[in-house]
Design an enzyme around this catalytic site. Structure first.
Site, PDB file in Angstrom:
ATOM      1  N   TYR A   1      -2.055  -1.174  10.001  1.00 56.36           N
ATOM      2  CA  TYR A   1      -2.081  -1.442   8.554  1.00 56.36           C
ATOM      3  C   TYR A   1      -0.767  -0.996   7.909  1.00 56.36           C
ATOM      4  CZ  TYR A   1      -3.767  -1.186   3.701  1.00 56.36           C
ATOM      5  OH  TYR A   1      -3.938  -1.334   2.347  1.00 56.36           O
TER       6      TYR A   1
ATOM      7  N   SER B   1       0.864  -1.184   0.000  1.00 57.75           N
ATOM      8  CA  SER B   1       0.000   0.000   0.000  1.00 57.75           C
ATOM      9  C   SER B   1       0.890   1.220   0.000  1.00 57.75           C
ATOM     10  CB  SER B   1      -0.870   0.008   1.254  1.00 57.75           C
ATOM     11  OG  SER B   1      -1.506   1.271   1.398  1.00 57.75           O
TER      12      SER B   1
HETATM   13  N1  LIG Z   1      -8.468  -0.555  -2.432  1.00 55.00           N
HETATM   14  C1  LIG Z   1      -7.490   0.255  -2.121  1.00 55.00           C
HETATM   15  O1  LIG Z   1      -7.604   1.472  -2.273  1.00 55.00           O
HETATM   16  C2  LIG Z   1      -6.174  -0.281  -1.619  1.00 55.00           C
HETATM   17  C3  LIG Z   1      -5.122   0.630  -1.396  1.00 55.00           C
HETATM   18  C4  LIG Z   1      -3.916   0.138  -0.939  1.00 55.00           C
HETATM   19  C5  LIG Z   1      -3.725  -1.199  -0.752  1.00 55.00           C
HETATM   20  N2  LIG Z   1      -4.750  -2.067  -0.965  1.00 55.00           N
HETATM   21  C6  LIG Z   1      -4.497  -3.487  -0.733  1.00 55.00           C
HETATM   22  O2  LIG Z   1      -4.990  -4.244  -1.821  1.00 55.00           O
HETATM   23  C7  LIG Z   1      -5.413  -5.526  -1.371  1.00 55.00           C
HETATM   24  C8  LIG Z   1      -6.837  -5.780  -1.829  1.00 55.00           C
HETATM   25  O3  LIG Z   1      -7.663  -4.799  -1.251  1.00 55.00           O
HETATM   26  P1  LIG Z   1      -9.163  -4.514  -1.730  1.00 55.00           P
HETATM   27  O4  LIG Z   1      -9.307  -3.042  -1.757  1.00 55.00           O
HETATM   28  O5  LIG Z   1      -9.489  -5.320  -2.942  1.00 55.00           O
HETATM   29  O6  LIG Z   1      -9.939  -5.032  -0.436  1.00 55.00           O
HETATM   30  P2  LIG Z   1     -11.245  -5.962  -0.295  1.00 55.00           P
HETATM   31  O7  LIG Z   1     -11.593  -5.893   1.143  1.00 55.00           O
HETATM   32  O8  LIG Z   1     -12.255  -5.579  -1.306  1.00 55.00           O
HETATM   33  O9  LIG Z   1     -10.673  -7.381  -0.665  1.00 55.00           O
HETATM   34  C9  LIG Z   1      -9.761  -8.053   0.165  1.00 55.00           C
HETATM   35  C10 LIG Z   1     -10.018  -9.522   0.027  1.00 55.00           C
HETATM   36  O10 LIG Z   1      -9.136 -10.205   0.921  1.00 55.00           O
HETATM   37  C11 LIG Z   1      -9.881 -11.228   1.546  1.00 55.00           C
HETATM   38  N3  LIG Z   1      -9.303 -11.623   2.825  1.00 55.00           N
HETATM   39  C12 LIG Z   1      -9.338 -10.953   4.011  1.00 55.00           C
HETATM   40  N4  LIG Z   1      -8.752 -11.668   4.978  1.00 55.00           N
HETATM   41  C13 LIG Z   1      -8.344 -12.836   4.404  1.00 55.00           C
HETATM   42  C14 LIG Z   1      -7.673 -13.988   4.880  1.00 55.00           C
HETATM   43  N5  LIG Z   1      -7.323 -14.108   6.175  1.00 55.00           N
HETATM   44  N6  LIG Z   1      -7.399 -14.985   4.007  1.00 55.00           N
HETATM   45  C15 LIG Z   1      -7.755 -14.881   2.721  1.00 55.00           C
HETATM   46  N7  LIG Z   1      -8.410 -13.820   2.199  1.00 55.00           N
HETATM   47  C16 LIG Z   1      -8.683 -12.803   3.032  1.00 55.00           C
HETATM   48  C17 LIG Z   1     -11.284 -10.645   1.726  1.00 55.00           C
HETATM   49  O11 LIG Z   1     -12.237 -11.654   1.959  1.00 55.00           O
HETATM   50  C18 LIG Z   1     -11.465  -9.896   0.422  1.00 55.00           C
HETATM   51  O12 LIG Z   1     -12.047 -10.687  -0.577  1.00 55.00           O
HETATM   52  C19 LIG Z   1      -5.252  -5.511   0.146  1.00 55.00           C
HETATM   53  O13 LIG Z   1      -4.042  -6.136   0.504  1.00 55.00           O
HETATM   54  C20 LIG Z   1      -5.205  -4.034   0.478  1.00 55.00           C
HETATM   55  O14 LIG Z   1      -4.513  -3.781   1.673  1.00 55.00           O
HETATM   56  C21 LIG Z   1      -5.971  -1.639  -1.397  1.00 55.00           C
END
Ligand SMILES: NC(=O)c1ccc[n+]([C@@H]2O[C@H](COP(=O)([O-])OP(=O)(O)OC[C@H]3O[C@@H](n4cnc5c(N)ncnc54)[C@H](O)[C@@H]3O)[C@@H](O)[C@H]2O)c1
Length: 243
Positions: free
Chosen positions: A153, A140
């Site tokens: 985080y 991130s």
């Molecule tokens: N969306 C953003 O703006 C953003 C920004 C920076 C980083 N990220 C990172 O991108 C990645 C995806 O984020 P997103 O926005 O799609 O979030 P999201 O919450 O939509 O999806 C995350 C997925 O991870 C799964 N998950 C959670 N805990 C789990 C576990 N213990 N085992 C297996 N699966 C698990 C959830 O069920 C979900 O389907 C994450 O690592 C997040 O930190 C996202």
């Protein structure tokens, strides 16, 4: 669009959000993809198969130390090996130093940091068997963009980026031809982030990213176009970190 023809990928957290977009794009580029999540990802997987792609879904909690081996073994016997691991599953729990609870911190580290560690450790033998591979860890821009509430985080993702480099240097020095890189997204419209972010006005490109744009950077790092790219941090945040 067949930059990944013949490759096999495992994507965690692939039931929705960035993970579903990453799995979709990897399939569109010709890879066979094992989608994993604690939520049900069968619908996404079925949609990909209906579109003529090779895809399967299995339930897996990345933080469970015994979960990885059977899933990777099943992936390899189903699709013939493993070339790409995308550690995408992650959670965000807001807390400051004054409100943080140790059990909650351990939980966040378990999913965002220990899970990817277990995955990388378990996948290396499969990648060595294929003569190389690409590990992509979704960190991130919170590694460098600090808010008081991102204590658990942000620190988990910063540790993940550092760990990624240690893995990259180890694999490089061992001659494994396994690359490892971290991607650092800024705000992208997903369930985790929502469709609007107070950060948008600070983003030089003036908008949030789309999951498809993030998936395109995963394809780049997974492909031979990035053959000399390892131990790097790729920020995909519309310039936010520099502004
Ligand atoms: N969306 C953003 O703006 C953003 C920004 C920076 C980083 N990220 C990172 O991108 C990645 C995806 O984020 P997103 O926005 O799609 O979030 P999201 O919450 O939509 O999806 C995350 C997925 O991870 C799964 N998950 C959670 N805990 C789990 C576990 N213990 N085992 C297996 N699966 C698990 C959830 O069920 C979900 O389907 C994450 O690592 C997040 O930190 C996202």
């Amino acid at each position: 669009m067949t930059r990944l023809q013949g490759k096999v990928a495992v994507v965690t957290g692939a039931a929705r959000g960035l993970g579903a977009a990453i799995a979709t794009r990897l399939c569109e580029e010709g890879a066979a993809v094992m989608l994993t999540d604690i939520l049900d990802g069968e619908e996404t997987s079925q949609r990909l198969r209906d579109a003529g792609h090779q895809a399967a879904f299995t339930v897996m909690d990345v933080a469970k130390r015994d979960a990885w081996k059977p899933v990777l073994s099943d992936t390899a016997s189903r699709f013939g090996g493993i070339d790409i691991l995308v550690n995408n599953a992650g959670v965000y729990r807001p807390a400051t130093i004054e409100t943080i609870d140790l059990d909650d911190l351990i939980d966040v580290y378990g999913i965002n940091l220990f899970g990817p560690m277990l995955g990388m450790q378990a996948v290396i033998p499969y990648m060595r068997e294929r003569g190389g591979g690409s590990i992509i860890n979704i960190a991130s821009n919170a590694t460098d963009f600090i808010f008081p509430e991102t204590i658990s985080y942000g620190s988990s993702k910063a540790a993940l980026a550092n760990m990624t480099k240690a893995v990259a240097v180890h694999c490089g020095r061992q001659g494994y031809r396994i690359r490892a890189n971290s991607i650092h997204p800024g705000p992208h419209a997903t369930a985790m982030m929502g469709t609007d972010s107070p950060l948008v006005q600070r983003i030089p490109l003036g908008r949030m990213g789309t999951p498809e744009e993030l998936a395109a950077t995963v394809v780049y790092l997974a492909s031979d176009d990035a053959a000399f790219v390892t131990a790097t941090e790729l920020f995909v945040d519309g310039g936010l970190i520099a502004a």
